[in-house]
Design a protein around this motif. Structure first.
Motif, mmCIF file in Angstrom:
data_model
loop_
_atom_site.group_PDB
_atom_site.id
_atom_site.type_symbol
_atom_site.label_atom_id
_atom_site.label_comp_id
_atom_site.label_asym_id
_atom_site.label_seq_id
_atom_site.Cartn_x
_atom_site.Cartn_y
_atom_site.Cartn_z
ATOM 1 N N GLN A 7 0.925 -1.159 -0.066
ATOM 2 C CA GLN A 7 -0.029 0.150 0.108
ATOM 3 C C GLN A 7 0.647 1.165 -0.120
ATOM 4 O O GLN A 7 1.980 1.374 0.629
ATOM 5 N N LEU A 9 0.780 5.581 0.770
ATOM 6 C CA LEU A 9 0.054 6.842 1.166
ATOM 7 C C LEU A 9 0.884 8.236 0.601
ATOM 8 O O LEU A 9 2.057 8.124 0.749
ATOM 9 N N ALA A 40 -4.506 7.535 -0.894
ATOM 10 C CA ALA A 40 -3.822 5.970 -0.394
ATOM 11 C C ALA A 40 -3.992 5.079 -1.554
ATOM 12 O O ALA A 40 -5.244 5.109 -2.395
ATOM 13 N N VAL A 78 -0.553 -2.929 7.660
ATOM 14 C CA VAL A 78 -2.198 -2.781 7.759
ATOM 15 C C VAL A 78 -2.875 -4.297 7.563
ATOM 16 O O VAL A 78 -2.384 -5.046 6.716
ATOM 17 N N GLU A 98 2.550 -0.607 4.191
ATOM 18 C CA GLU A 98 2.091 0.780 3.785
ATOM 19 C C GLU A 98 3.540 1.664 3.622
ATOM 20 O O GLU A 98 3.906 1.912 4.827
ATOM 21 N N ARG A 99 3.747 2.114 2.479
ATOM 22 C CA ARG A 99 4.985 3.035 2.267
ATOM 23 C C ARG A 99 4.365 4.649 2.376
ATOM 24 O O ARG A 99 3.415 4.692 1.599
ATOM 25 N N SER A 136 -1.445 5.601 11.011
ATOM 26 C CA SER A 136 -0.315 5.526 9.888
ATOM 27 C C SER A 136 -0.130 6.895 9.341
ATOM 28 O O SER A 136 0.780 7.341 8.987
ATOM 29 N N ASN A 137 -1.217 7.557 8.844
ATOM 30 C CA ASN A 137 -1.323 8.857 8.362
ATOM 31 C C ASN A 137 -0.914 9.754 9.267
ATOM 32 O O ASN A 137 -0.153 10.771 8.720
#
Length: 157
Positions: A7, A9, A40, A78, A98-99, A136-137
């Protein structure tokens, strides 16, 4: 094209005339609750995370492919059950990496929303951090904000 269990972001940012930094956050259209996040999406087969970040920024917000992209150190895991393609990845994929990236936008660039989002806002760090749904955001936003405050990122003048 097949989606990989990876994923991305992307957090768009800009500088105002007075030097303040603002971040674009997006309200998802497919959640019943109030869900604000960065751009995303998934990485497709044959694509790097950086290429996916640029593609998703273009698809979801109309960001030009050549906009300066900043790779962040922030990564998250995630749970795979959040993704539609989870059954394609086999039973041994439990989490998706998630990168995170920042992407610089000129102050006069108009964001063009895809149907994934119902609205966007340009906001200061504090408001963005308060509104973002996912940890994460918030972590990626914090790192980007710290780098920008310290001038760790070269932005075209």
């Amino acid at each position: 094209m097949a989606r990989l269990p990876l994923q991305i972001l992307v957090i768009p940012y800009r500088y105002r005339d007075d030097g303040r930094i603002e971040y674009a956050i997006f309200r998802r259209g497919d959640h019943s609750e109030d869900c604000w996040q960065g751009v995303a999406g998934g990485v497709e087969q044959g694509e790097t995370a950086e290429q996916a970040a640029r593609r998703e920024a273009m698809e979801e917000a109309g960001v030009p492919f050549k906009a300066p992209l900043v790779s962040l150190d922030a990564v998250a895991s995630v749970p795979a059950f959040h993704f539609q393609d989870r059954d394609l990845w086999g039973p041994d994929v439990y989490v998706v990496l998630e990168r995170a990236f920042g992407i610089y936008l000129e102050d006069d660039l108009t964001i063009v929303l895809s149907r994934e989002h119902t609205e966007y806002r340009w906001v200061a760090y504090e408001e963005a951090s308060r509104l973002l749904k996912w940890d994460s955001n918030r972590t990626a936003l914090w790192e980007l904000n710290e780098r920008l405050k310290r001038d760790d990122i070269n932005v075209p003048s």
